[in-house]
Design an enzyme around this catalytic site. Structure first.
Site: not given
Ligand code: ADP
Ligand code: MG
Length: 396
Positions: A36, A203, A353, A376
């Site tokens: 990052r 999920k 991610g 996200g």
């Protein structure tokens, strides 16, 4: 992109506030992965080269109490940044006050300063995370222009991004933000076709928004991972002990109806009696027998997905095809990576991610056109949501 970038404003002699994403893994003061920091370099270097004073800030981890501050200082990040830039970087261990203001006023053109973790402001009433307007106003007062390069936070309205921008200070995107929006935005809104989405992970509930948004936009949607079995259940199939979200079975049914033949489900699974790498595996077409759980897509599915992917011009991948962390269940994810790597002239994007970690771990990271740095935020872009951090950047 219809947003202004650093290239659209004059930075010379300016105090340039740059919201970067320095939310790196830190353990005992050691940076586990500096990806990052490296991703922020092009914007920082550009600000310096243009003769601006670069005032950098970011959140790091979660800080709720005074004790949480231990080990969450940006000091090691500032040090690493200095090494990467090959120049002195001033670190101010404050998020406001005279020491910070003096340090900024003493900056010369081309200087770089990092101030302390913006979430240290959360200890006293969550000022950063709840976008306290006074805090945004204060930070905006420290500079002349604002560059938002923190894509990973763009889905949150915090004082350090939305708060500052909302004061009316000239606000532009940095290069990382621009790149992320260009790749993910175009893949979803204006893709080269055929456009194929590959959605997996644990999920259904995490990916409903993405599936719904992509049904009208993608040419095919390939489903893998744990969510497969909620779809199987919706089709009345046997799923053994596989992961299932009972309360999402009806929704899965309606997604199957809505998507028609755009939705491609796995035709076989690699299963085991336990969630473990140390028990024998089995291969099953269709139903997963009682006593077994599906932990990866099987060879027939890999072949089907590879065949479906052939000729694709845009691929968006979010969510591993199996429990790739265990070698027995990594083959599906490897197979899909290989199929994507073989495509010619395609724009291939990973937004997620764990999918990024999988590509990295399995050795395919350099085969993709773009790997998003924001899990996200990229998920919400794929869902077609407006990101507040992005919405507050000035339009071109
Ligand atoms: P991303 O971060 O890329 O969006 P997710 O967080 O949605 O991905 O899902 C990643 C996780 O899903 C991985 O830890 C992986 O082990 C798990 N997973 C994949 N397939 C299965 C499966 N069949 N059963 C249980 N977990 C699975
Ligand atoms: Mg994840």
């Amino acid at each position: 992109m219809a947003k202004k970038t650093v290239k659209d404003i004059d930075l010379k002699d300016k105090k340039v506030l740059v919201r970067v994403d320095f939310n790196v893994p830190l353990k005992d003061g050691v940076i586990g992965d500096d990806t990052r920091i490296k991703a922020a370099l092009p914007t920082i270097q550009y600000v310096i080269d243009q003769g601006g004073k670069a005032i950098l800030f970011s959140h790091l981890g979660r800080v709720k109490t005074e004790e949480d501050k231990a080990g969450k200082s940006l000091a090691p990040v500032a040090k690493r940044l200095g090494e990467l830039l090959g120049k002195d970087v001033t670190f101010v261990p404050e998020t406001r006050g005279k020491e910070l203001e003096d340090a900024i006023n003493n900056m010369k053109d081309g200087d770089v300063l990092v101030f302390e973790n913006t979430r240290f402001e959360d200890v006293d009433g969550k000022k950063e995370s709840k976008n306290d307007p006074e805090l945004g106003k204060y930070w905006a007062s420290l500079g002349d222009v604002f560059v938002n390069d923190a894509f990973g936070t763009a889905h949150r309205a915090h004082a350090s991004n939305v708060g500052i921008a909302s004061t009316g200070i000239p606000t532009v995107a940095g290069f990382l933000m621009e790149k992320e929006i260009k790749f993910i935005g175009e893949a979803v809104e204006d893709p080269k076709r055929p456009m194929i989405a590959i959605l997996g992970g644990a999920k259904v509930s995490d990916k409903i928004g993405v599936i719904e948004n992509l049904i009208p936009k993608a040419d095919k949607i390939l489903i893998g991972g744990g969510m497969t079995y909620t779809f199987y259940k919706a089709k009345g199939m046997e799923i053994g002990n596989s992961l299932v979200e009972e309360d999402k079975v009806d929704l899965a049914k309606s997604l199957i109806e809505k998507a028609g033949d755009k939705l491609v489900l796995p035709v076989d699974s690699i299963t085991a009696a336990e969630f473990s790498n140390d028990v024998p595996t089995e291969e099953h077409a269709g139903d997963v027998p009682v006593g077994q759980m599906g932990l990866d897509i099987g060879p027939e599915t890999i072949a089907l997905f590879a065949q479906t992917l052939a000729g694709a011009k845009t691929v968006v991948w979010n969510g591993p095809m199996g429990v790739f962390e265990m070698s027995n269940f990594a083959r599906g994810t490897i197979g899909v990576c290989e199929a994507i790597a073989n495509l010619e002239g395609a724009t291939t994007i990973i937004g997620g991610g764990d999918s990024a970690a999988a590509a990295e771990q399995l050795g395919f990271a350099d085969k993709f056109t773009h790997i998003s740095t924001g899990g996200g935020a990229s998920l919400e872009l794929l869902e077609g949501k407006e990101l507040p951090g992005l919405a507050t950047i000035n339009d071109k």
